[in-house]
Design a protein around this motif. Structure first.
Motif, mmCIF file in Angstrom:
data_model
loop_
_atom_site.group_PDB
_atom_site.id
_atom_site.type_symbol
_atom_site.label_atom_id
_atom_site.label_comp_id
_atom_site.label_asym_id
_atom_site.label_seq_id
_atom_site.Cartn_x
_atom_site.Cartn_y
_atom_site.Cartn_z
ATOM 1 N N LEU A 280 0.855 -1.851 -0.443
ATOM 2 C CA LEU A 280 -0.225 -0.122 -0.342
ATOM 3 C C LEU A 280 0.841 1.199 -0.066
ATOM 4 O O LEU A 280 0.172 2.290 -0.149
ATOM 5 N N SER A 281 2.301 1.341 -0.166
ATOM 6 C CA SER A 281 3.230 1.837 -0.125
ATOM 7 C C SER A 281 3.172 2.684 -1.693
ATOM 8 O O SER A 281 2.986 2.109 -2.591
ATOM 9 N N ASN A 282 4.150 4.005 -1.642
ATOM 10 C CA ASN A 282 4.578 4.413 -3.441
ATOM 11 C C ASN A 282 5.813 3.334 -2.888
ATOM 12 O O ASN A 282 5.908 4.319 -4.747
ATOM 13 N N ARG A 283 6.440 2.634 -2.732
ATOM 14 C CA ARG A 283 7.941 2.554 -3.027
ATOM 15 C C ARG A 283 7.921 0.730 -3.132
ATOM 16 O O ARG A 283 6.519 0.130 -3.142
ATOM 17 N N PRO A 284 8.278 -0.209 -4.384
ATOM 18 C CA PRO A 284 8.336 -1.525 -4.271
ATOM 19 C C PRO A 284 8.466 -1.732 -3.012
ATOM 20 O O PRO A 284 9.295 -1.426 -1.853
ATOM 21 N N ALA A 285 8.372 -3.039 -2.737
ATOM 22 C CA ALA A 285 8.689 -4.109 -1.755
ATOM 23 C C ALA A 285 8.586 -5.724 -2.080
ATOM 24 O O ALA A 285 8.685 -6.429 -3.146
ATOM 25 N N ARG A 286 9.706 -6.183 -0.917
ATOM 26 C CA ARG A 286 10.267 -7.185 -1.792
ATOM 27 C C ARG A 286 10.248 -8.238 -0.333
ATOM 28 O O ARG A 286 10.821 -7.735 0.800
ATOM 29 N N ALA A 287 10.097 -9.300 -0.710
ATOM 30 C CA ALA A 287 10.241 -10.147 0.582
ATOM 31 C C ALA A 287 10.666 -11.588 0.105
ATOM 32 O O ALA A 287 10.760 -11.838 -1.378
ATOM 33 N N VAL A 288 10.653 -12.611 0.969
ATOM 34 C CA VAL A 288 11.354 -13.574 0.734
ATOM 35 C C VAL A 288 10.318 -14.786 0.974
ATOM 36 O O VAL A 288 9.703 -14.381 2.381
ATOM 37 N N GLU A 289 9.408 -16.034 0.352
ATOM 38 C CA GLU A 289 8.294 -16.669 0.743
ATOM 39 C C GLU A 289 9.139 -18.567 1.074
ATOM 40 O O GLU A 289 9.800 -18.569 0.046
ATOM 41 N N LEU A 290 8.417 -18.653 2.299
ATOM 42 C CA LEU A 290 9.064 -19.791 1.608
ATOM 43 C C LEU A 290 8.066 -21.211 2.229
ATOM 44 O O LEU A 290 6.921 -20.830 3.043
ATOM 45 N N ASN A 291 7.721 -21.882 1.772
ATOM 46 C CA ASN A 291 6.237 -22.848 1.650
ATOM 47 C C ASN A 291 6.210 -24.312 1.677
ATOM 48 O O ASN A 291 7.371 -25.272 0.869
ATOM 49 N N ILE A 292 5.929 -24.871 1.921
ATOM 50 C CA ILE A 292 6.077 -26.782 2.055
ATOM 51 C C ILE A 292 4.283 -26.809 2.225
ATOM 52 O O ILE A 292 3.817 -26.856 3.271
ATOM 53 N N THR A 293 3.977 -27.208 0.940
ATOM 54 C CA THR A 293 2.585 -28.064 0.857
ATOM 55 C C THR A 293 2.754 -28.669 0.169
ATOM 56 O O THR A 293 3.794 -29.945 -0.359
ATOM 57 N N ASP A 294 1.449 -29.409 -0.017
ATOM 58 C CA ASP A 294 1.234 -31.104 -0.203
ATOM 59 C C ASP A 294 1.381 -31.041 -2.001
ATOM 60 O O ASP A 294 1.025 -30.154 -2.967
#
Length: 134
Positions: free
Chosen positions: A109-123
């Motif tokens: 919701l900001s006016n600049r880019p955002a970056r994240a690392v996502e880890l998933n353990i799924t079926d």
């Protein structure tokens, strides 16, 4: 302690590369997978780590996953919302754990880019994301 382990894992994953994402850049939600592989000792589940860029104003709709998910913000701010709860603004260094089946969304919701690392353990052999009604 978990925060330190997850951050170290996220940093070390930066050297790995896999096939390009199937997400469209037009959405402003741009995942770039580092890897996806069977979970050791449980081939019925997969582990996936990816870098996610959210352009200003971008996000995804309410959805759920057939497994667990962790996010850690590396740049900017991401508004994380569990359906029915107040939104939380995650800043650099913050992380969130999303249990199996939790209906949630992520927004910039900001006016600049955002970056994240996502880890998933799924079926394995299940759609990794299931849309939920807004």
């Amino acid at each position: 302690m978990n925060r330190i382990i997850f951050t170290a894992l996220a940093i070390s994953a930066g050297a790995l590369v896999v096939a390009p994402s199937t997400q469209s850049a037009e959405t402003g939600f741009q995942p770039k997978p580092y890897f996806q592989m069977p979970l050791e000792k449980d081939p019925s589940r997969v582990v996936r780590m990816q870098n996610v860029t959210l352009l200003p104003g971008a996000g995804n709709t309410f959805h759920r996953h057939p497994g667990d998910q962790w996010w850690t913000v590396q740049e900017g701010e991401i508004t994380f919302t569990v359906k029915g709860q107040q939104p939380r603004v995650l800043k650099v260094g913050d992380y969130v754990y999303v249990p199996r089946g939790t209906v949630h969304r992520n927004q910039n919701l900001s006016n600049r880019p955002a970056r994240a690392v996502e880890l998933n353990i799924t079926d394995k052999d299940k759609p990794q994301t299931e849309q939920a009604p807004d």
